[in-house]
Structures are given as structure tokens and as C-alpha cells.
Design a protein around this motif. Structure first.
Motif, mmCIF file in Angstrom:
data_model
loop_
_atom_site.group_PDB
_atom_site.id
_atom_site.type_symbol
_atom_site.label_atom_id
_atom_site.label_comp_id
_atom_site.label_asym_id
_atom_site.label_seq_id
_atom_site.Cartn_x
_atom_site.Cartn_y
_atom_site.Cartn_z
ATOM 1 N N ASP A 69 2.152 -29.962 0.219
ATOM 2 C CA ASP A 69 2.093 -28.535 -0.095
ATOM 3 C C ASP A 69 2.720 -28.217 -1.444
ATOM 4 N N ALA A 70 2.227 -27.163 -2.074
ATOM 5 C CA ALA A 70 2.805 -26.633 -3.312
ATOM 6 C C ALA A 70 3.414 -25.266 -3.026
ATOM 7 N N TYR A 71 4.531 -24.988 -3.697
ATOM 8 C CA TYR A 71 5.249 -23.732 -3.484
ATOM 9 C C TYR A 71 5.390 -23.006 -4.823
ATOM 10 N N PHE A 72 4.982 -21.729 -4.831
ATOM 11 C CA PHE A 72 5.096 -20.926 -6.043
ATOM 12 C C PHE A 72 6.516 -20.366 -6.135
ATOM 13 N N LEU A 73 7.209 -20.740 -7.188
ATOM 14 C CA LEU A 73 8.556 -20.241 -7.452
ATOM 15 C C LEU A 73 8.555 -19.569 -8.823
ATOM 16 N N ALA A 74 9.133 -18.386 -8.900
ATOM 17 C CA ALA A 74 9.070 -17.608 -10.140
ATOM 18 C C ALA A 74 10.452 -17.173 -10.593
ATOM 19 N N LYS A 75 10.578 -17.059 -11.900
ATOM 20 C CA LYS A 75 11.782 -16.462 -12.478
ATOM 21 C C LYS A 75 11.343 -15.358 -13.435
ATOM 22 N N TYR A 76 11.962 -14.192 -13.296
ATOM 23 C CA TYR A 76 11.594 -13.033 -14.102
ATOM 24 C C TYR A 76 12.623 -12.830 -15.203
ATOM 25 N N LEU A 77 12.115 -12.622 -16.411
ATOM 26 C CA LEU A 77 12.990 -12.495 -17.573
ATOM 27 C C LEU A 77 13.122 -11.054 -18.047
ATOM 28 N N THR A 78 12.386 -10.133 -17.404
ATOM 29 C CA THR A 78 12.559 -8.702 -17.654
ATOM 30 C C THR A 78 12.496 -7.968 -16.318
ATOM 31 N N ALA A 79 13.213 -6.856 -16.232
ATOM 32 C CA ALA A 79 13.252 -6.088 -14.982
ATOM 33 C C ALA A 79 11.899 -5.465 -14.659
ATOM 34 N N CYS A 80 11.171 -5.016 -15.688
ATOM 35 C CA CYS A 80 9.887 -4.342 -15.423
ATOM 36 C C CYS A 80 8.855 -5.326 -14.885
ATOM 37 N N ARG A 81 8.926 -6.598 -15.296
ATOM 38 C CA ARG A 81 7.979 -7.589 -14.778
ATOM 39 C C ARG A 81 8.283 -7.902 -13.310
ATOM 40 N N ARG A 82 9.524 -7.756 -12.907
ATOM 41 C CA ARG A 82 9.929 -8.040 -11.523
ATOM 42 C C ARG A 82 9.527 -6.932 -10.571
ATOM 43 N N ARG A 83 9.374 -5.713 -11.073
ATOM 44 C CA ARG A 83 9.161 -4.554 -10.208
ATOM 45 C C ARG A 83 7.673 -4.304 -9.985
ATOM 46 N N SER A 84 7.312 -4.102 -8.726
ATOM 47 C CA SER A 84 5.927 -3.746 -8.381
ATOM 48 C C SER A 84 5.938 -2.448 -7.582
ATOM 49 N N ASP A 85 5.404 -1.394 -8.169
ATOM 50 C CA ASP A 85 5.394 -0.087 -7.513
ATOM 51 C C ASP A 85 4.350 0.007 -6.404
ATOM 52 N N ASP A 86 3.399 -0.946 -6.385
ATOM 53 C CA ASP A 86 2.306 -0.892 -5.412
ATOM 54 C C ASP A 86 2.502 -1.826 -4.223
ATOM 55 N N TRP A 87 3.681 -2.433 -4.105
ATOM 56 C CA TRP A 87 3.889 -3.487 -3.107
ATOM 57 C C TRP A 87 3.609 -3.015 -1.680
ATOM 58 N N CYS A 88 4.130 -1.858 -1.301
ATOM 59 C CA CYS A 88 3.940 -1.375 0.079
ATOM 60 C C CYS A 88 2.475 -1.045 0.350
ATOM 61 N N LYS A 89 1.788 -0.470 -0.640
ATOM 62 C CA LYS A 89 0.366 -0.199 -0.487
ATOM 63 C C LYS A 89 -0.412 -1.504 -0.320
ATOM 64 N N GLU A 90 -0.021 -2.530 -1.064
ATOM 65 C CA GLU A 90 -0.690 -3.824 -0.972
ATOM 66 C C GLU A 90 -0.416 -4.506 0.367
ATOM 67 N N ASP A 91 0.775 -4.274 0.934
ATOM 68 C CA ASP A 91 1.054 -4.765 2.290
ATOM 69 C C ASP A 91 0.105 -4.117 3.303
ATOM 70 N N GLU A 92 -0.156 -2.827 3.134
ATOM 71 C CA GLU A 92 -1.071 -2.126 4.033
ATOM 72 C C GLU A 92 -2.489 -2.683 3.914
ATOM 73 N N ILE A 93 -2.890 -3.023 2.699
ATOM 74 C CA ILE A 93 -4.218 -3.611 2.498
ATOM 75 C C ILE A 93 -4.328 -4.939 3.234
ATOM 76 N N ILE A 94 -3.307 -5.787 3.117
ATOM 77 C CA ILE A 94 -3.328 -7.084 3.815
ATOM 78 C C ILE A 94 -3.377 -6.878 5.321
ATOM 79 N N HIS A 95 -2.612 -5.927 5.827
ATOM 80 C CA HIS A 95 -2.625 -5.653 7.264
ATOM 81 C C HIS A 95 -4.025 -5.237 7.715
#
Length: 266
Positions: free
Chosen positions: A68-94
Motif C-alpha cells: 500500500d501507498a500512503y499520502f502524507l502532506a506538509k503544508y507550508l502556508t496556512a491558506c493552503r491547509r484550509r479548506s472551506d468546503d470540507w463539510c460540504k464535500e463530506d456530505e457529497i461523499i455520504h
């Protein structure tokens, strides 16, 4: 891999003393003023990356010749780390995961033809991608780029209607680790009600099996109910989300990970 367009450093493989590797890639990303580092890591190395400030985002079963491969990320700016649509995208997956999976597909509607793309299709494929995507993480709007990847062995299937390419998808094969990314999925808006993408992906899967490739995966726009539903209905497993992964469609977007073991599919 340096990715100036998406302001990220992608580490597809690595070998050596891991703390030194991590230091090297962090220095390289900072010199390029990138916003994100993303690594495909082995299971045994997850604790080392976590210790160095990386975060887990998802996985692909069987990516490394069965491991298996595992995606691991490091963010170098705060704005790249933040996703305002995350909860909406969770609803789409559900909602997507409540969709019925397909045991088999019906035939293509009358008047549609599916076939493998050839180099002569490069100009028409370019027009298709420019029509569907305002921005895309790779330069599929360039005819010479499409010609090059077709010559290099990329597998594209297209669907035609009245002699016009109306839908396309490809498989980017990793010959070293025997996996393939199902990608470059696009259908003209007026033809999306016909379920064409499912037929294209099934054709790609058949081609991959014939060539001994059994790990198939894809990254789908987290905002797209349609593409995520396609992968779920075709038996792919949802396996995480990459935050602000790349510029696609119109802006920087989160991407959902899907994978499938083709060895179990006939």
C-alpha cells in the motif's frame, strides 16, 4: 517532482536515509516558494513523516507492486491547509456512498461509438478539455502535449457521437510499480446524462487487466457529485481526501482518492 503550476512538490518515490530525505525535500520546496509537499510513503515510514510535521491524507491499496501507498502532506502556508468546503464535500461523499453499485453496464445508447484514441485525435481531445475545464493540472489544452503522451504510451479511450469526440478518459500506467491512475475524465455538458464515463472507465480497466495492471486508482474533484458517484458505482473504494491538491476546473480544489483491485473484477 517539481510542480510549479500547482505550487507543490510531489515525491513519487524515495530511497535512503529518511530524515535526510525529508530535510532535502523541505528545503527544495521552500526554495521554490511552494505551498505543499505531498509524498507517497510506505507504511513503515509513516511515523517518521508524522514526527516531521506531515499529516495523513489517504491511501491506495496495492500501489507498490502489491504494497500500500500512503499520502502524507506538509503544508507550508496556512491558506493552503484550509479548506472551506470540507463539510460540504463530506456530505457529497455520504450521498455518493448511498448510490447503488453496478453489477454490469447496459449497452451504450444508439449513435455512440467507443474506441481507443490515436495520435490523430490530439487536436479534438485538446478542444474537449478546453471546453470542459477552465484550468487543469496538466496542459491538456496543448495539442503537442496530448500528441506526446499518446506517443509515449498513454492509454486514452474516447466516445464519439456523429463523428465528434464527446467524452474521453485515460490511464497513466506506472510500469515500475504496476499501477495505473484513471485520469483526464471529461464529457461535454450536453452529453453527461448518458453515463458515458462509466463505459470509458470499464474499457480502461479491461485494457489494464490484459496488460497485468491490477491496481487502479483515481483522484476525483471532491465537489463533483457525478465523478465520485461514477467511481463508487463501479466498485472503487473511497480512501481519503487531498486538501487543496491542484488547480482544476476553475480553482484550487480538494481531490478524493478512489482505488480498485482489478484482479477481483471479470
Amino acid at each position: 517532482m517539481y510542480d510549479d503550476f500547482n505550487k507543490r512538490l510531489r515525491v513519487e518515490d524515495y530511497r535512503g536515509h529518511l530524515p535526510q530525505i525529508i530535510q532535502h525535500i523541505e528545503n527544495a520546496a521552500k526554495q521554490k516558494v511552494y505551498e505543499k509537499i505531498i509524498v507517497k510513503a510506505r507504511f513503515a515510514h509513516i511515523p517518521v513523516f508524522i514526527e516531521k510535521g506531515f499529516v495523513y491524507e489517504g491511501w491506495i491499496q496495492g500501489y507498490f507492486n502489491g504494497s500500500d501507498a500512503y499520502f502524507l502532506a506538509k503544508y507550508l502556508t496556512a491558506c493552503r491547509r484550509r479548506s472551506d468546503d470540507w463539510c460540504k464535500e463530506d456530505e457529497i461523499i455520504h450521498s455518493v456512498q448511498n448510490q447503488t453499485r453496478y453489477n454490469h453496464l447496459s449497452s451504450l445508447p444508439d449513435g455512440f461509438l467507443i474506441r481507443k484514441a490515436e495520435k490523430k485525435d490530439a487536436a479534438e481531445l485538446s478542444r474537449l478539455y478546453k471546453t470542459v475545464f477552465t484550468v487543469y493540472p496538466t496542459p491538456l489544452e496543448r495539442v503537442n502535449y496530448i500528441s506526446h503522451i499518446l506517443e509515449s504510451g498513454a492509454i486514452f479511450f474516447v466516445i464519439e457521437k456523429d463523428g465528434q469526440i464527446v467524452s474521453a478518459a485515460s490511464a497513466d500506467v506506472n510500469e515500475t510499480y504496476h499501477n495505473a491512475e484513471v485520469t483526464d475524465c471529461a464529457t461535454l455538458p450536453e452529453y453527461r446524462k448518458h453515463g458515458l464515463m462509466k463505459h470509458l472507465i470499464c474499457q480502461l480497466e479491461e485494457d489494464l487487466r490484459k496488460n497485468g495492471i491490477f491496481c487502479a486508482y483515481s483522484l476525483a474533484r471532491a465537489k463533483s457529485f457525478g465523478m465520485n458517484a461514477v467511481f463508487h458505482q463501479l466498485g472503487y473504494q473511497y480512501a481519503g481526501r487531498l486538501t487543496n491538491n491542484c488547480y482544476i476546473y476553475q480553482d484550487l480544489e480538494d481531490m478524493n482518492i478512489w482505488f480498485k483491485n482489478l484482479a477481483y473484477e471479470q
